[in-house]
Design an enzyme around this catalytic site. Structure first.
Site, PDB file in Angstrom:
ATOM      1  N   HIS A   7      43.236  30.372  43.980  1.00  0.00           N
ATOM      2  CA  HIS A   7      43.033  30.806  42.596  1.00  0.00           C
ATOM      3  C   HIS A   7      44.027  31.878  42.197  1.00  0.00           C
ATOM      4  O   HIS A   7      44.642  32.516  43.039  1.00  0.00           O
ATOM      5  CB  HIS A   7      41.600  31.304  42.355  1.00  0.00           C
ATOM      6  CG  HIS A   7      41.174  32.499  43.159  1.00  0.00           C
ATOM      7  ND1 HIS A   7      40.515  32.403  44.360  1.00  0.00           N
ATOM      8  CD2 HIS A   7      41.296  33.832  42.924  1.00  0.00           C
ATOM      9  CE1 HIS A   7      40.237  33.610  44.832  1.00  0.00           C
ATOM     10  NE2 HIS A   7      40.714  34.510  43.987  1.00  0.00           N
ATOM     11  N   GLU A  43      32.749  37.150  38.646  1.00  0.00           N
ATOM     12  CA  GLU A  43      33.859  36.231  38.497  1.00  0.00           C
ATOM     13  C   GLU A  43      33.392  34.929  37.866  1.00  0.00           C
ATOM     14  O   GLU A  43      32.244  34.524  38.021  1.00  0.00           O
ATOM     15  CB  GLU A  43      34.505  35.935  39.859  1.00  0.00           C
ATOM     16  CG  GLU A  43      33.573  35.180  40.802  1.00  0.00           C
ATOM     17  CD  GLU A  43      34.257  34.747  42.090  1.00  0.00           C
ATOM     18  OE1 GLU A  43      35.030  35.532  42.644  1.00  0.00           O
ATOM     19  OE2 GLU A  43      34.001  33.606  42.521  1.00  0.00           O
ATOM     20  N   GLN A  54      40.638  32.418  38.002  1.00  0.00           N
ATOM     21  CA  GLN A  54      39.462  33.264  38.224  1.00  0.00           C
ATOM     22  C   GLN A  54      39.503  34.400  37.207  1.00  0.00           C
ATOM     23  O   GLN A  54      40.404  35.237  37.236  1.00  0.00           O
ATOM     24  CB  GLN A  54      39.493  33.836  39.649  1.00  0.00           C
ATOM     25  CG  GLN A  54      38.332  34.762  39.974  1.00  0.00           C
ATOM     26  CD  GLN A  54      38.507  35.400  41.340  1.00  0.00           C
ATOM     27  OE1 GLN A  54      39.384  36.235  41.534  1.00  0.00           O
ATOM     28  NE2 GLN A  54      37.699  34.987  42.293  1.00  0.00           N
ATOM     29  N   HIS A  78      45.498  39.216  40.951  1.00  0.00           N
ATOM     30  CA  HIS A  78      45.957  38.808  42.280  1.00  0.00           C
ATOM     31  C   HIS A  78      46.114  37.292  42.366  1.00  0.00           C
ATOM     32  O   HIS A  78      45.627  36.554  41.523  1.00  0.00           O
ATOM     33  CB  HIS A  78      45.016  39.309  43.386  1.00  0.00           C
ATOM     34  CG  HIS A  78      43.626  38.726  43.360  1.00  0.00           C
ATOM     35  ND1 HIS A  78      42.574  39.313  42.699  1.00  0.00           N
ATOM     36  CD2 HIS A  78      43.109  37.610  43.922  1.00  0.00           C
ATOM     37  CE1 HIS A  78      41.473  38.595  42.871  1.00  0.00           C
ATOM     38  NE2 HIS A  78      41.768  37.545  43.607  1.00  0.00           N
ATOM     39  N   GLU A 128      45.469  37.647  48.173  1.00  0.00           N
ATOM     40  CA  GLU A 128      44.205  37.452  48.864  1.00  0.00           C
ATOM     41  C   GLU A 128      44.320  36.184  49.706  1.00  0.00           C
ATOM     42  O   GLU A 128      44.916  35.205  49.261  1.00  0.00           O
ATOM     43  CB  GLU A 128      43.078  37.297  47.819  1.00  0.00           C
ATOM     44  CG  GLU A 128      41.702  37.024  48.400  1.00  0.00           C
ATOM     45  CD  GLU A 128      40.642  36.783  47.315  1.00  0.00           C
ATOM     46  OE1 GLU A 128      41.017  36.538  46.161  1.00  0.00           O
ATOM     47  OE2 GLU A 128      39.453  36.844  47.646  1.00  0.00           O
TER      48      GLU A 128
HETATM   49 CO    CO Z   1      40.149  36.439  44.319  1.00  0.00          CO
END
Ligand code: CO
Length: 134
Positions: A7, A43, A54, A78, A128
């Site tokens: 994502h 989220e 996301q 991110h 991530e």
């Molecule tokens: Co994330």
């Protein structure tokens, strides 16, 4: 080591308003929505092909996402990469001198295990790693 972009996370201050905008303008629909207590965020996952956008909103002013929005405004937060073996991926990155925020996996949303990698090791972008539940 990396399977796909799992994502791309966008920090937003009002989750419902952001979902409404992405639905109306882009025709995206929410496939999953979850509060992640550990990170003090809520989220919403909007599916695109084999990845997600996301939308990420703070649930508390002490959340790192709240501080991010305060400092820089809404925007790209991110990029999350899916890996097969999170522990092995972290060990490999550490060996390469990459700065890990999470040296050990922690619980992510949807039953995943995740770890964050410091932006200074990724040209200014927080990364991530996501390992799906077996
Ligand atoms: Co994330």
């Amino acid at each position: 080591m990396l399977n796909r972009i799992e994502h791309i996370a966008i920090a937003v201050s009002d989750l419902d308003a952001a979902i409404a905008g992405y639905s109306r303008s882009w025709g995206m629909t929410v496939e999953h929505r979850e509060v992640v207590e550990d990170q003090k965020v809520e989220e919403a996952m909007l599916k695109i092909g084999e990845s997600y956008i996301q939308l990420l909103a703070p649930t508390d002013p002490s959340s790192t996402v709240a501080k991010f929005i305060e400092r820089r405004g809404e925007g790209l937060h991110h990029i999350a990469y899916e890996v097969e073996d999170l522990v092995a991926a972290l060990a490999s990155l550490e060996k390469e001198g990459v700065t890990l925020i999470d040296p050990d996996p922690r619980a992510g949303s949807r039953g995943t295990r995740v770890a964050f990698i410091h932006p200074k090791s990724n040209n200014g972008v927080l990364a991530e790693l996501v390992e799906k539940k077996p």
